[in-house]
Structures are given as structure tokens and as C-alpha cells.
Design an enzyme around this catalytic site. Structure first.
Site, PDB file in Angstrom:
ATOM      1  N   GLU A   1       0.841  -1.197   0.000  1.00 44.67           N
ATOM      2  CA  GLU A   1       0.000   0.000   0.000  1.00 44.67           C
ATOM      3  C   GLU A   1       0.870   1.239   0.000  1.00 44.67           C
ATOM      4  O   GLU A   1       1.622   1.492   0.947  1.00 44.67           O
ATOM      5  CB  GLU A   1      -0.930   0.030   1.218  1.00 44.67           C
ATOM      6  CG  GLU A   1      -1.811   1.269   1.243  1.00 44.67           C
ATOM      7  CD  GLU A   1      -2.717   1.350   2.459  1.00 44.67           C
ATOM      8  OE1 GLU A   1      -3.343   2.403   2.670  1.00 44.67           O
ATOM      9  OE2 GLU A   1      -2.793   0.353   3.196  1.00 44.67           O
TER      10      GLU A   1
ATOM     11  N   LYS B   1      -8.043 -15.003  16.361  1.00 42.02           N
ATOM     12  CA  LYS B   1      -8.247 -14.607  14.966  1.00 42.02           C
ATOM     13  C   LYS B   1      -9.689 -14.244  14.655  1.00 42.02           C
ATOM     14  O   LYS B   1     -10.165 -14.444  13.525  1.00 42.02           O
ATOM     15  CB  LYS B   1      -7.751 -15.708  14.020  1.00 42.02           C
ATOM     16  CG  LYS B   1      -6.275 -16.025  14.213  1.00 42.02           C
ATOM     17  CD  LYS B   1      -5.814 -17.250  13.464  1.00 42.02           C
ATOM     18  CE  LYS B   1      -4.359 -17.550  13.801  1.00 42.02           C
ATOM     19  NZ  LYS B   1      -3.878 -18.799  13.215  1.00 42.02           N
TER      20      LYS B   1
ATOM     21  N   HIS C   1      -2.605  10.144  -1.706  1.00 40.90           N
ATOM     22  CA  HIS C   1      -2.819   8.832  -2.329  1.00 40.90           C
ATOM     23  C   HIS C   1      -2.776   8.917  -3.846  1.00 40.90           C
ATOM     24  O   HIS C   1      -2.333   7.985  -4.518  1.00 40.90           O
ATOM     25  CB  HIS C   1      -4.144   8.228  -1.855  1.00 40.90           C
ATOM     26  CG  HIS C   1      -4.026   7.466  -0.574  1.00 40.90           C
ATOM     27  ND1 HIS C   1      -3.832   6.108  -0.550  1.00 40.90           N
ATOM     28  CD2 HIS C   1      -4.029   7.881   0.709  1.00 40.90           C
ATOM     29  CE1 HIS C   1      -3.745   5.708   0.713  1.00 40.90           C
ATOM     30  NE2 HIS C   1      -3.857   6.760   1.495  1.00 40.90           N
TER      31      HIS C   1
ATOM     32  N   ASP D   1       2.028 -14.082  12.808  1.00 44.04           N
ATOM     33  CA  ASP D   1       0.874 -14.669  12.127  1.00 44.04           C
ATOM     34  C   ASP D   1      -0.020 -13.533  11.632  1.00 44.04           C
ATOM     35  O   ASP D   1      -0.647 -12.840  12.431  1.00 44.04           O
ATOM     36  CB  ASP D   1       0.099 -15.566  13.101  1.00 44.04           C
ATOM     37  CG  ASP D   1      -0.987 -16.374  12.400  1.00 44.04           C
ATOM     38  OD1 ASP D   1      -1.376 -15.998  11.279  1.00 44.04           O
ATOM     39  OD2 ASP D   1      -1.450 -17.375  12.976  1.00 44.04           O
TER      40      ASP D   1
END
Length: 618
Positions: free
Chosen positions: A296, A428, A602, A504
Site C-alpha cells: 500500500e 483470529k 494517495h 501470524d
């Protein structure tokens, strides 16, 4: 051809026909004999079934198409660091098509061009203008009448003179063998190139075995004893089965032995993610260069600006409130009363010491901290929390839980263990239990940003930031029913640091639980900003942290491996660095939104600046 000087007036009769060699049909006995004599010998200029001009167009188009395709594919491989000797089936077909079209074009244009220069019959320099005009008209009639012949037009016109066929020149006899030799050389090169790209016989047999199902793909590593070779065979079999090329996915340059049995099963390559650095981040009196793996645009640059603002204001401070990984199995009884009995037993302080001793047998770093239970009818959810040293600790706590469950089975034989994880952990998944009770490391980080820094570096004002934080991060998130999402983009920084350091990535879900607070202080001149993250789940040993790239990023932060002097110290420091990086990211993004710079930045670093409406309309 007889080139003796002729009289000033044309001489009629047979001698004239011999001298001028006019292509009249009833005078072509020598020509017909020559064609019959050479009909059995194949020539490079023999026309294929298609009309000659169409055949040439086809081979010209094929030649330039495959050249363009191969150049584009090789350029893509160079850009992605893919070895050039790894060739997909489509690329192999393109190479064969290139060689075939090249041979045709060289054979047709090259040999015939030489023939035309060396062997073309001499022109009749003695013909008058009237005779030349009559000869041209006669040639046109013959060409139109014999247009159905199966030889190229150029050959039909050039092969009229008697001496050209009856007595072939020595130069023609030398050209044909040279052409044959050239074709043989090209064929040898093609065969050699094909052999270089093909698998060895043994590997080819293994690929066929995987495709047919005789050899399971997952068993290649144990069967071959070579992880890199197993990945290559699996990759080739996958490409042939699916018909899809993996040429853009790198295979070489990776240690497949390092992931065997712990990081990834059935590998066929690896994905490249760029790593940038933000900082220095001045945190607790020390400077850290923060590695961030992301695709990104603006993310690293924005975090870097936040780090600069924090450093110019004296740095940030952090504190770790809690450190405990959790696992919550679910057990079932025949009645809710029986489930309540176990709940009371587990939460009784008198039983904790015994249960803790049983739990701690799983590891020298695992230390049970607390047990909390929740009942749903006949089901009991038991949430264990323990310290895990420098490991993230999921496997460690699971082994300790299994030890306790085995022990409880003796006193509660009617207990039915439904699962080692009952989602009360909660791993998660966004969950209120993690937001309230915490999971992993619970961290608070704060900084006092000077008013001058807010105006000059962040291009906004303290008042605007405080107001925006209230209506966006707090009120806006509440309106959305957010769970732990009272922030601008904490998950952006958490994910980037996690991927770079071998954490993770899926645990970004609960690790990104964060609330950002802003307040004007010192009579509204300066800005106090803080972030609170109750469930940062990180480790510096085990899992992906032992891979070379991720280990290098941990080393950059000074937290590689286990802390020998203070077990768990490296993991706790990494959690504080993650929180400090989130603080910098929150500060910079909120400032960009407040100053109206988000879209422009951006467009400059992460998006195209083209006017799409104009592009589509044109």
C-alpha cells in the site's frame, strides 16, 4: 543462351526462336523436360497448399507475434527475478513456432533470392522496341493461361531459358547442400534448447505420477528427500493440470528446507512483498527503525512522518500492562448442574496451585496465570491464560490445556471434551473478551506533540485533530457498532510489521484492537495522543520468525530470537514497538485527514492521477 551478334533485321525461323528464347507454349519442350526432371526434388521455394502470398503473410505474422511474446515474457521474468530457464508450456510452443517460421522465411526468401541473383537468365539485349512489346503481350497471355500451375510465379518466369535447366550451373549445385546444412544446424539448436528446458527423465516420471494421482503431492518431500526439487515437481504438475502458468511466481532463491514441517505445506514458490522502513521511532528513550512489509503506497511514508513528529517532540512512552496467551476448551456434561460443579472446582483458589503445576509441565516457559469459566447450558468454556516467554505461545498453551483436561478426566469421567478451542479464547476473530480481558500483550503508548510540530510537520492544528478524533474515531466507530475499532487505521501498521517480522498475519484481527485518544493540553497549545491496545499477539521465536528475511527484520529491531537474560523480554519489546508504530501512524493519518491531504497524497503515491472520465470518453 547463344549471345552471338544478330543482323539488324529480325531473322524469322527456328534460329530466331533459339536466339530470343521467347516463352511460346509450343516452343517449350526444353522447359517441360526440365520441370519434369526436377519435380521429384523438393525445394525451399515449393509453394504450400495455401496461396503463396497468404502463406507468407501467415509466417510473417507468426514470426513477429512469437518474437514479441517471448521478449515480453523474458522481460517480465527479469523484472520478477524469475530464472529464464524455467519455461511454461506456452513459452515452449512459442519457441517452436519461432524456429519453424524462421526456417520457412530463411528458406523461402534467402535461397530464392540467391537463386534469382546467380541463376536468372540474361535479358535479350538485341530485341527492338516492337519485338519487346510483342514479347510482353505474348508473356501476359501465357501467364494468364498457365496461372493454375503449382509453382511460384517468380520461378515460372525465371525458369524459361533452356540452358538454365539443361545444364545447371555449378553454383546452383553448391547452394542446395548449404541450405540443407543450415536447416540441420537449426534443428540441432532447437533440439538442444528443448532438452535444456525439459525435466530430467526421473523428474518427468514423477510429474506424470503426480498428475495421474499415483503419487500424492503432499508426499513429495518425504519421497524425494529434496524440498526444492519437490517444490519444482509439484509446481510443474500443477501447471499441467490447470493449464495455467506460474511463471510470475518465483521458485529459485528460497530455502524450502526451512519451512518443512512448520511454516507451509506443499509449496510451489513464494510471494515477494516489498519491505520499507519508518523511523527512527523514539520510544522509551531508544530509537528504532521499524520494518514494514506492504504493497500500500503512502503507508510507510505516513508512518515515517508520524515518527518524525514524535521524535521532534521528545519521543513516546509505553507501558506493558499484561502478558498472557489464552486458550479456552469447551467441555460438555449430561446436565448444567454437572457443568457448574466443574466451574466451581476450576475457579476455586485452593485448586489453582495443583492445576498450575499440571499445566506448567508442558514447557519451562509456560506459567499458568488465571482460569476463567463461562457456562452455556450443559457446555462449559474454560479460558486458560499463561505467560509463554518469547514465543507467541499458541502451541505452548494448548499443550498445557491438554495436560489439565487429561487430569480432570479422572475426577470428572462424564466430561466430554468437545474441542481444545471453543472460541472463548478468542483467536483470529474480533471478540469482546479480548477487548476487555486482553490476550497476548496489553500495551499503552502515549506522546506529547508540540504545537509547532503539529503546525509545521503535520500541517494542521491541535484543535482540529482533537475534534476530528472525537467525531471520527470515537463517535463514528460507535455509530458503526465497532468492536475494538476506535482508531483510524491501526490494522495497517500492525499487518505491515507482522508480515515483516514473521508474525501470524491472521492475528492482526485481535491485535489491531485499539482506541486512539487525543486531548489538547498546556492551554490548548500542545497535543496529547495515546493508543491502547489490549491484545497484541507477537513472538520472536518459532513460526515465521526463523525464516531468513523475517529474522533479519527482527534483528533490525534488536529483538531477534529469545532473550537469554530475561525470558520474554524480546517479545514484550516487540509489542511496545508495534504500539509505538501504531501511534505514529494514527498521528500522521489523522493529520492528513484534518488538513484535507489524504486524497492528494494517495493520488501522488498510490493511485493514478488520470481523469478516468476523459480517458473512457476518448
Amino acid at each position: 543462351m547463344d549471345l552471338r551478334r544478330r543482323p539488324s533485321k529480325p531473322v524469322a525461323g527456328a534460329d530466331d526462336a533459339v536466339i530470343r528464347a521467347r516463352p511460346i507454349k509450343h516452343k517449350q519442350s526444353h522447359h517441360q523436360a526440365a520441370v519434369a526432371a526436377t519435380a521429384t526434388a523438393a525445394k525451399p521455394s515449393d509453394s504450400p497448399p495455401l496461396p503463396l502470398h497468404l502463406t507468407n503473410i501467415v509466417f510473417f505474422s507468426l514470426f513477429f507475434t512469437v518474437v514479441y511474446y517471448l521478449l515480453s515474457r523474458w522481460r517480465e521474468k527479469i523484472r520478477t527475478s524469475t530464472p529464464l530457464h524455467l519455461v511454461a508450456p506456452s513459452e515452449m510452443a512459442a519457441i517452436v513456432a519461432f524456429v519453424a517460421s524462421f526456417i520457412y522465411l530463411v528458406g523461402f526468401f534467402g535461397v530464392d533470392f540467391v537463386h534469382s541473383l546467380i541463376l536468372r537468365p540474361a535479358a535479350d539485349v538485341w530485341a527492338t522496341a516492337e519485338e519487346e512489346e510483342e514479347e510482353e503481350e505474348e508473356d501476359e497471355r501465357i501467364i494468364l493461361k498457365e496461372d493454375s500451375r503449382k509453382v511460384p510465379c517468380g520461378q515460372a518466369l525465371d525458369c524459361v531459358a533452356k540452358p538454365w535447366f539443361v545444364n545447371p550451373s555449378p553454383s546452383f549445385e553448391k547452394v542446395k547442400p548449404a541450405e540443407v546444412v543450415a536447416e540441420e544446424v537449426v534443428k540441432e539448436k532447437v533440439i538442444k534448447a528443448v532438452k535444456e528446458f525439459e525435466f530430467g527423465t526421473e523428474d518427468e516420471e514423477m510429474v506424470s505420477s503426480v498428475i495421474s494421482g499415483k503419487t500424492p503431492s503432499y508426499s513429495l518431500e518425504s519421497k524425494l528427500g529434496d524440498c526444492r526439487r519437490a517444490a519444482a515437481i509439484r509446481r510443474e504438475a500443477l501447471q499441467r493440470i490447470t493449464g495455467k502458468s506460474l511463471s510470475g511466481l518465483p521458485l529459485e532463491g528460497f530455502d524450502y528446507e526451512s519451512i518443512l514441517g512448520q511454516c507451509c505445506e506443499m509449496p510451489v514458490g513464494y510471494v515477494q512483498i516489498p519491505v520499507g522502513v519508518a523511523g527512527p521511532l523514539l520510544l522509551d528513550g531508544r530509537e528504532y527503525i521499524v520494518p514494514m512489509a506492504t504493497t500500500e503506497g503512502c503507508l510507510v511514508a505516513s508512518t515515517n512522518r508520524g515518527c518524525k513528529a514524535i521524535a521532534m517532540s521528545g519521543g513516546a512512552s509505553s507501558v506493558l500492562l499484561r502478558d498472557g496467551m489464552t486458550r479456552a476448551p469447551v467441555v460438555r456434561f449430561g446436565s448444567a448442574m454437572r457443568a457448574a460443579e466443574l466451574k466451581l472446582f476450576m475457579e476455586n483458589p485452593e485448586n489453582f496451585e495443583n492445576l498450575s503445576a499440571i499445566f506448567n509441565r508442558s514447557s519451562r516457559f509456560a506459567r499458568l496465570q488465571s482460569i476463567k469459566c463461562a457456562i452455556a447450558g450443559k457446555n462449559l468454556y474454560v479460558r486458560f491464560s499463561c505467560s509463554t516467554g518469547d514465543a507467541m505461545g499458541m502451541n505452548m498453551v494448548s499443550k498445557g490445556v491438554q495436560n489439565v483436561l487429561d487430569y480432570l478426566q479422572g475426577d470428572f469421567p462424564d466430561m466430554d471434551v468437545m474441542g481444545i478451542s471453543g472460541n472463548f479464547c478468542s483467536d483470529k476473530k474480533p471478540a469482546a473478551v479480548n477487548w476487555i480481558e486482553g490476550r497476548g500483550k496489553s500495551v499503552v503508548c502515549e506522546a506529547l506533540i508540540k504545537g509547532d510540530v503539529v503546525r509545521k510537520i503535520l500541517k494542521t492544528s491541535v484543535e482540529s485533530l482533537v475534534e476530528l478524533n472525537m467525531i471520527k474515531n470515537l463517535t463514528g466507530s460507535a455509530m458503526a457498532g465497532a468492536l475494538g475499532g476506535f482508531n483510524a487505521h491501526a490494522s495497517n501498521i500492525v499487518s505491515a510489521v507482522y508480515i515483516a517480522t514473521g508474525q501470524d498475519p491472521a492475528q492482526n484481527v485481535e491485535s489491531s484492537h485499539c482506541i486512539t485518544m487525543m486531548e489538547a493540553v498546556n492551554d490548548g497549545q500542545d497535543l496529547h495522543i495515546s493508543i491502547t491496545m489490549p491484545s497484541v499477539e507477537v513472538g520472536t521465536v518459532g513460526g515465521g520468525t526463523q525464516l531468513a528475511s523475517q529474522s533479519a527484520c527482527l534483528n533490525l529491531l534488536g529483538v531477534k530470537g529469545a532473550n537469554r537474560e530475561a525470558p520474554g523480554g524480546n517479545a514484550r519489546l516487540l509489542a511496545r514497538v508495534v504500539a509505538g508504530s501504531v501511534l505514529a501512524g494514527e498521528l500522521s493519518l489523522m493529520s492528513a485527514i484534518s488538513a484535507g491531504q489524504l486524497v492528494n497524497s494517495h493520488m501522488k503515491y498510490n493511485r493514478s492521477s488520470k481523469d478516468v472520465t476523459k480517458v473512457s470518453s476518448s
